[in-house]
Design a protein around this motif. Structure first.
Motif, PDB file in Angstrom:
ATOM      1  N   THR A 106       0.785  -1.147  -0.097  1.00  8.38           N
ATOM      2  CA  THR A 106      -0.129   0.097  -0.010  1.00  8.38           C
ATOM      3  C   THR A 106       0.978   1.217  -0.107  1.00  8.38           C
ATOM      4  O   THR A 106       0.426   2.362  -0.448  1.00  8.38           O
ATOM      5  CB  THR A 106      -0.956   0.042   1.423  1.00  8.38           C
ATOM      6  N   HIS A 107       1.987   1.177   0.454  1.00  4.40           N
ATOM      7  CA  HIS A 107       2.912   2.302   0.737  1.00  4.40           C
ATOM      8  C   HIS A 107       4.225   1.681   0.841  1.00  4.40           C
ATOM      9  O   HIS A 107       4.383   0.502   1.368  1.00  4.40           O
ATOM     10  CB  HIS A 107       2.381   3.389   1.555  1.00  4.40           C
ATOM     11  N   THR A 108       5.365   2.733   1.045  1.00  8.39           N
ATOM     12  CA  THR A 108       6.674   2.502   1.282  1.00  8.39           C
ATOM     13  C   THR A 108       7.248   1.950   2.613  1.00  8.39           C
ATOM     14  O   THR A 108       7.996   1.170   2.816  1.00  8.39           O
ATOM     15  CB  THR A 108       7.475   3.728   0.937  1.00  8.39           C
ATOM     16  N   HIS A 109       6.562   2.315   3.861  1.00 11.55           N
ATOM     17  CA  HIS A 109       6.859   1.992   5.088  1.00 11.55           C
ATOM     18  C   HIS A 109       7.394   0.480   5.331  1.00 11.55           C
ATOM     19  O   HIS A 109       6.878  -0.407   5.006  1.00 11.55           O
ATOM     20  CB  HIS A 109       5.861   2.563   6.077  1.00 11.55           C
ATOM     21  N   GLY A 110       8.625   0.483   5.968  1.00 11.66           N
ATOM     22  CA  GLY A 110       9.090  -0.842   6.290  1.00 11.66           C
ATOM     23  C   GLY A 110       8.089  -1.901   7.132  1.00 11.66           C
ATOM     24  O   GLY A 110       8.318  -3.145   7.071  1.00 11.66           O
ATOM     25  N   ASP A 111       6.988  -1.086   7.735  1.00 12.37           N
ATOM     26  CA  ASP A 111       6.071  -2.122   8.526  1.00 12.37           C
ATOM     27  C   ASP A 111       5.120  -2.645   7.382  1.00 12.37           C
ATOM     28  O   ASP A 111       4.265  -3.432   8.006  1.00 12.37           O
ATOM     29  CB  ASP A 111       5.385  -1.624   9.708  1.00 12.37           C
ATOM     30  N   HIS A 112       5.121  -2.371   6.459  1.00 14.67           N
ATOM     31  CA  HIS A 112       4.258  -2.798   5.258  1.00 14.67           C
ATOM     32  C   HIS A 112       5.143  -3.409   4.198  1.00 14.67           C
ATOM     33  O   HIS A 112       4.609  -4.332   3.498  1.00 14.67           O
ATOM     34  CB  HIS A 112       3.477  -1.533   4.728  1.00 14.67           C
ATOM     35  N   THR A 113       6.553  -3.111   4.097  1.00 10.21           N
ATOM     36  CA  THR A 113       7.195  -3.709   2.715  1.00 10.21           C
ATOM     37  C   THR A 113       8.323  -4.574   3.442  1.00 10.21           C
ATOM     38  O   THR A 113       9.201  -5.094   2.768  1.00 10.21           O
ATOM     39  CB  THR A 113       7.779  -2.646   2.023  1.00 10.21           C
ATOM     40  N   GLY A 176      -1.418  11.792   0.917  1.00 10.50           N
ATOM     41  CA  GLY A 176      -2.076  11.512   2.161  1.00 10.50           C
ATOM     42  C   GLY A 176      -0.997  11.075   3.279  1.00 10.50           C
ATOM     43  O   GLY A 176      -0.242  11.905   3.531  1.00 10.50           O
ATOM     44  N   HIS A 177      -1.059   9.987   3.564  1.00 11.50           N
ATOM     45  CA  HIS A 177      -0.020   9.137   4.550  1.00 11.50           C
ATOM     46  C   HIS A 177       1.423   9.605   3.799  1.00 11.50           C
ATOM     47  O   HIS A 177       2.419   9.783   4.445  1.00 11.50           O
ATOM     48  CB  HIS A 177      -0.147   7.752   4.854  1.00 11.50           C
ATOM     49  N   THR A 178       1.570   9.205   2.375  1.00 14.88           N
ATOM     50  CA  THR A 178       2.764   9.484   1.780  1.00 14.88           C
ATOM     51  C   THR A 178       2.478  10.095   0.542  1.00 14.88           C
ATOM     52  O   THR A 178       1.274  10.281   0.362  1.00 14.88           O
ATOM     53  CB  THR A 178       3.739   8.432   1.753  1.00 14.88           C
ATOM     54  N   GLY A 195      -4.637   0.813   3.530  1.00 15.53           N
ATOM     55  CA  GLY A 195      -3.088   1.111   4.179  1.00 15.53           C
ATOM     56  C   GLY A 195      -3.168   2.181   5.231  1.00 15.53           C
ATOM     57  O   GLY A 195      -4.279   2.087   6.020  1.00 15.53           O
ATOM     58  N   ASP A 196      -2.194   2.871   5.359  1.00 17.39           N
ATOM     59  CA  ASP A 196      -1.996   3.789   6.484  1.00 17.39           C
ATOM     60  C   ASP A 196      -2.607   5.160   5.967  1.00 17.39           C
ATOM     61  O   ASP A 196      -2.721   6.049   6.964  1.00 17.39           O
ATOM     62  CB  ASP A 196      -0.571   4.037   6.876  1.00 17.39           C
ATOM     63  N   ILE A 197      -3.276   5.204   5.001  1.00 12.38           N
ATOM     64  CA  ILE A 197      -3.884   6.767   4.859  1.00 12.38           C
ATOM     65  C   ILE A 197      -5.291   6.707   5.811  1.00 12.38           C
ATOM     66  O   ILE A 197      -5.501   7.666   6.253  1.00 12.38           O
ATOM     67  CB  ILE A 197      -4.434   6.912   3.389  1.00 12.38           C
TER      68      ILE A 197
HETATM   69 ZN   LIG Z   1       2.791   3.837   7.193  1.00 13.48          ZN
END
Ligand SMILES: [Zn+2]
Length: 313
Positions: A106-113, A176-178, A195-197
């Protein structure tokens, strides 16, 4: 310190603030985090592997991972922190024998990728919005020798992968979030991973280093609400499953926050003062200002909004 910096860039703003505050996140699965990570059925052929919310850091494994079982294999949406590949696979195997054939982030952050590398192979499709690929390329896990783990498919505004009952629509509606948040729709199942939005029922949590925007987030959410049809179930970045109405409500909540920022700025109040005076409207039930005191509260969000509003003038 090196470890702190690396983890910070891997995991993004949430954990960066933990690292900065001297509380490094767990380096891999711990008994508490393993216990908190479960697979739950959302609908036929769709499951979610929960990640504990950041409100319980000792049990933090990353964001919610969607597991979508298609004719051709399993699609994962988001892969949690580094080191979680084996546990995710173990849980996937409790619901299907099919291999993982596609990863979407959903986006770049390491807790998602963070655990993408555990699933990447020559035949695995890995899909993100194009800005997210650019953001990921700056992370140690996806640069240098690890560049081979970067996504092999991107899109700008909309993309459909799979077809028929297996179709997944990916939408990008703006910052948004990113600057690369995907809304991932499992079309036949009327379910969307956001995701985190929309990570929590709390004030926005934007990563300005990766193009996030407090001011544009409500516009992005409103575009999602207006454009996406036939969705009744939402998989959030971190909290459990929600409904379409929750998303609509969150769009309104963030809009009213930006309205408050505009009005406060116009009244000549500092972000600090306006932050102190900010109160949650009780019509937003179950909402908190921030799920974790280390996360952005009203003042931080207002300061970001002020900076953005000033630069737009
Ligand atoms: Zn995030």
């Amino acid at each position: 310190m090196k470890r702190g910096l690396v983890l910070g860039s891997l995991i993004g703003v949430a954990v960066l603030s933990m690292v900065v505050s001297g509380q490094a996140p767990p380096a891999g699965p711990t008994p508490a985090s393993l216990a908190a990570t479960k697979i739950e059925k959302v609908k036929d052929n769709l499951y979610v592997i929960t990640g504990s919310g950041a409100e319980n850091q000792a049990a933090f494994s990353g964001g919610n991972t969607a597991v979508f079982i298609t004719d051709g294999g399993v699609t994962l949406v988001d892969t949690k922190l580094p080191g979680w590949g084996p546990r995710v696979l173990e849980l996937v195997k409790t619901v299907t024998n099919k291999p993982v054939t596609r990863i979407i982030n959903t986006h770049t952050h390491g807790d998602h990728t963070g655990s993408n590398a555990a699933f990447m192979g020559a035949t695995v499709e890995s899909v993100v919005q194009e800005n997210t690929k650019t953001n990921m390329a700056k992370m140690p896990e996806f640069s240098g020798a690890n560049a081979k783990f970067l996504p092999n498919k991107t899109y700008k505004d909309k993309l459909t992968v799979g077809s028929g009952k297996d179709a997944i629509d990916l939408y990008y509606f703006g910052r948004g979030h990113t600057n690369g948040d995907s809304f991932v729709v499992f079309r036949a199942l009327r379910t969307m991973h956001v995701g985190d939005i929309f990570a929590w029922k709390a004030l926005p949590y934007v990563d300005t280093m990766n193009g996030g925007s407090v001011v544009e987030q409500p516009e992005t959410l409103a575009r999602a609400v207006k454009t996406v049809k036939n969705v009744d179930t939402i998989i959030n970045g971190h909290v459990p499953i929600g409904t379409w109405n929750d998303l609509k409500e969150y769009a309104q909540f963030t809009k009213e926050f930006v309205d408050y920022a505009r009005a406060s700025m116009k009244a000549g109040k500092s972000a600090a003062q306006a932050g102190k005076e900010y109160t949650l409207d009780p019509k937003f039930k179950g909402y908190v200002v921030s799920v974790n005191p280390m996360f952005a509260g009203a003042e931080t969000n207002l300061q970001i909004a002020y900076d953005e509003l000033k630069s737009k003038k």
